[in-house]
Design a protein around this motif. Structure first.
Motif, PDB file in Angstrom:
ATOM      1  N   LYS A 106      30.290  36.013  29.361  1.00 34.87           N
ATOM      2  CA  LYS A 106      31.334  35.951  28.321  1.00 34.87           C
ATOM      3  C   LYS A 106      30.957  36.862  27.158  1.00 34.87           C
ATOM      4  N   GLY A 137      35.764  29.157  31.722  1.00 33.26           N
ATOM      5  CA  GLY A 137      36.375  27.868  31.388  1.00 33.26           C
ATOM      6  C   GLY A 137      35.405  27.014  30.592  1.00 33.26           C
ATOM      7  N   PRO A 138      35.847  25.814  30.205  1.00 40.47           N
ATOM      8  CA  PRO A 138      34.997  24.940  29.390  1.00 40.47           C
ATOM      9  C   PRO A 138      33.899  24.299  30.231  1.00 40.47           C
ATOM     10  N   SER A 139      32.685  24.810  30.148  1.00 39.60           N
ATOM     11  CA  SER A 139      31.689  24.432  31.161  1.00 39.60           C
ATOM     12  C   SER A 139      30.271  24.663  30.672  1.00 39.60           C
ATOM     13  N   HIS A 140      29.696  23.684  30.038  1.00 40.34           N
ATOM     14  CA  HIS A 140      28.287  23.856  29.684  1.00 40.34           C
ATOM     15  C   HIS A 140      27.403  23.569  30.886  1.00 40.34           C
ATOM     16  N   LYS A 192      36.002  33.113  21.982  1.00 36.07           N
ATOM     17  CA  LYS A 192      35.790  31.737  21.472  1.00 36.07           C
ATOM     18  C   LYS A 192      34.378  31.569  20.918  1.00 36.07           C
ATOM     19  N   ASN A 193      33.436  32.401  21.389  1.00 33.63           N
ATOM     20  CA  ASN A 193      32.058  32.266  20.897  1.00 33.63           C
ATOM     21  C   ASN A 193      31.956  32.587  19.402  1.00 33.63           C
ATOM     22  N   ASP A 245      38.125  26.188  26.404  1.00 33.95           N
ATOM     23  CA  ASP A 245      36.756  26.645  26.134  1.00 33.95           C
ATOM     24  C   ASP A 245      36.456  26.642  24.638  1.00 33.95           C
ATOM     25  N   VAL A 248      35.491  23.027  23.749  1.00 35.77           N
ATOM     26  CA  VAL A 248      34.156  22.575  24.177  1.00 35.77           C
ATOM     27  C   VAL A 248      33.061  23.306  23.403  1.00 35.77           C
ATOM     28  N   THR A 249      33.268  24.579  23.132  1.00 36.58           N
ATOM     29  CA  THR A 249      32.181  25.330  22.487  1.00 36.58           C
ATOM     30  C   THR A 249      32.076  24.995  20.995  1.00 36.58           C
ATOM     31  N   HIS A 254      25.795  20.997  23.208  1.00 36.77           N
ATOM     32  CA  HIS A 254      25.144  21.924  24.148  1.00 36.77           C
ATOM     33  C   HIS A 254      25.368  23.388  23.779  1.00 36.77           C
ATOM     34  N   SER A 255      26.385  23.671  22.967  1.00 38.00           N
ATOM     35  CA  SER A 255      26.747  25.082  22.738  1.00 38.00           C
ATOM     36  C   SER A 255      25.661  25.829  21.967  1.00 38.00           C
ATOM     37  N   ARG A 256      25.234  26.956  22.566  1.00 38.79           N
ATOM     38  CA  ARG A 256      24.256  27.817  21.899  1.00 38.79           C
ATOM     39  C   ARG A 256      24.871  28.467  20.664  1.00 38.79           C
ATOM     40  N   ASN A 257      26.158  28.832  20.773  1.00 39.35           N
ATOM     41  CA  ASN A 257      26.809  29.473  19.632  1.00 39.35           C
ATOM     42  C   ASN A 257      26.986  28.494  18.476  1.00 39.35           C
TER      43      ASN A 257
HETATM   44  O1  LIG Z   1      30.789  29.272  27.400  1.00 39.72           O
HETATM   45  C1  LIG Z   1      30.224  28.210  27.282  1.00 39.72           C
HETATM   46  C2  LIG Z   1      30.863  26.926  27.612  1.00 39.72           C
HETATM   47  O2  LIG Z   1      32.067  27.097  28.289  1.00 39.72           O
HETATM   48  C3  LIG Z   1      28.853  28.184  26.743  1.00 39.72           C
HETATM   49  O3  LIG Z   1      28.892  28.364  25.388  1.00 39.72           O
HETATM   50  P1  LIG Z   1      27.538  28.615  24.584  1.00 39.72           P
HETATM   51  O4  LIG Z   1      27.030  29.973  25.024  1.00 39.72           O
HETATM   52  O5  LIG Z   1      27.909  28.562  23.156  1.00 39.72           O
HETATM   53  O6  LIG Z   1      26.580  27.529  24.987  1.00 39.72           O
END
Ligand SMILES: O=C(CO)COP(=O)(O)O
Ligand SMILES: NC(=O)C1=CN([C@@H]2O[C@H](COP(=O)(O)OP(=O)(O)OC[C@H]3O[C@@H](n4cnc5c(N)ncnc54)[C@H](OP(=O)(O)O)[C@@H]3O)[C@@H](O)[C@H]2O)C=CC1
Length: 346
Positions: A106, A137-140, A192-193, A245, A248-249, A254-257
């Motif tokens: 992404k 998609g929305p998926s950690h 979205k990030n 997405d 979820v982000t 869990h989201s790194r961003n």
């Molecule tokens: O794209 C993601 C979830 O769908 C992961 O997002 P992060 O890189 O912010 O963890």
């Protein structure tokens, strides 16, 4: 059963490899580091990127790319955006027949403004694949690796290729849709990030749910404006790879961003934040790319601009929030309506 190579042994590559192994495929997970591939095979875990998760026996890790892709029908690229071109160049040297090519990355490339599939098309010999498929998609990874219910979309200009990828991944835990709108799916996943970094900053500053809901919806508005002007179907931004997405982000621990943004909001410096993360935070480079792209397309993206100033010009997050709140008064949908009207009249 098919032989599938997953290139990139980070958290997402490993989680996708697990889904494929659960679906009884023979999965080759490639790491560019020899000791990392060896450790995965020895411990049956990816301790660095998905600690505590037991890997199914159908996954074998490889360090040699030629061995990893030998006799495979499908290659899934899941390295960070900045590594895509290099891995494609390496693939040209070792692939000897046509495969189905998908990616789960992404991002947008600063400078060129290319989407990941466009970078692949520029680097990978076109004799080796038909049309790229993007899986988004929305998926950690953390939840997919625990086999929690998740949805994804496989998109390609060739829907038959997208359906092949849907077949490979779909199971009772992971529902996969298809879409013909490659541009919208890739842009939604990448952009979205930026907003997730903003949501993390907002939380780090101590702002509440109202502020986050505003960021998500006004973020979606600017993603849809840029995406629609780039040729995406605006409806795609209302789907899994858009608002799904984004939700979820912007809201998941869990989201790194989100995490990186949260540290920035608490006053940490970008370099320290990125060093602390130890995993790719795609939103940083994508903010740079989207900022340049929005300028070149003359699209108003105030949240992205604000993020750009925080990340690259050392602007104080609180000042950026003040500027966003005191912008000139607008009608909520006026810019997107204008872009749609332009498209209809073209
Ligand atoms: O794209 C993601 C979830 O769908 C992961 O997002 P992060 O890189 O912010 O963890
Ligand atoms: N994590 C998630 O939940 C999701 C991530 N994504 C996307 O997937 C992509 C990958 O993210 P993710 O797995 O989280 O990233 P991670 O940071 O967890 O892992 C990245 C992996 O790529 C490897 N890598 C880095 N550079 C290269 C290179 N030049 N050649 C080969 N391998 C390289 C890293 O190796 P090393 O150990 O040497 O750094 C590491 O194994 C991103 O675009 C992300 O946005 C999409 C959906 C979900």
């Amino acid at each position: 059963m098919e032989k599938v190579a997953v290139l990139g042994a980070g958290s997402w590559g490993t989680a996708l490899a697990m889904v494929l192994a659960d679906n009884q495929h023979d999965v080759r997970l490639w790491s560019h580091k020899k000791d990392h591939a060896a450790a995965i095979n020895d411990t049956r875990q990816n301790e660095r990127y998905l600690p505590g998760v037991q890997l199914p026996s159908g996954i074998t890790a490889f360090h040699d790319l030629a061995e990893a892709v030998q006799d495979v029908s499908t290659v899934i690229l899941v390295v960070p955006t900045k590594a895509i071109r290099d891995v494609c160049r390496q693939l040209n040297k070792v692939l000897d027949r046509k495969i189905t090519l998908a990616h789960g990355t992404k991002g947008i490339e600063p400078g060129s403004f290319k989407r990941v599939s466009e970078m692949i098309d520029e680097e990978l010999s076109n004799q080796l694949y038909d049309k790229v498929v993007v899986l988004s998609g929305p998926s950690h990874a953390e939840e997919v690796s625990q086999r929690q219910p998740t949805t994804l979309t496989a998109s390609s200009e060739n829907l038959e290729e997208a359906k092949k990828v849907q077949d490979l991944f779909i199971n009772g835990n992971l529902r996969v849709y298809t879409s013909p709108d490659m541009i919208g799916v890739e842009l939604g996943g990448a952009l979205k990030n930026i907003i997730a970094l903003g949501a993390g900053i907002s939380d780090g500053l101590g702002y509440g749910d109202n502020a986050k809901a505003a960021l998500i919806t006004r973020g979606l508005a600017e993603i849809a404006r840029l995406g629609t002007s780039m040729g995406a179907n605006p409806l795609t931004f209302l789907g899994l790879t858009g608002v799904g997405d984004l939700i979820v982000t912007c809201t998941s621990v869990h989201s790194r961003n989100w995490k990186a943004g949260n540290l920035l909001g608490k006053g940490k410096k970008l370099d320290d934040v990125l060093e602390h993360m130890g995993m790719v935070v795609e939103g940083v480079r994508t903010t740079q790319a989207a900022h340049q792209l929005a300028e070149s397309q003359e699209i108003d993206m105030p949240i992205t601009d604000g993020l750009f100033r925080i990340l690259f010009e050392d602007a104080a997050p609180r000042d950026v929030v003040d500027q966003l709140m005191t912008r000139v008064r607008r009608q909520e949908m006026e810019d997107l309506s204008a872009i749609l009207n332009n498209r209809i009249s073209d």
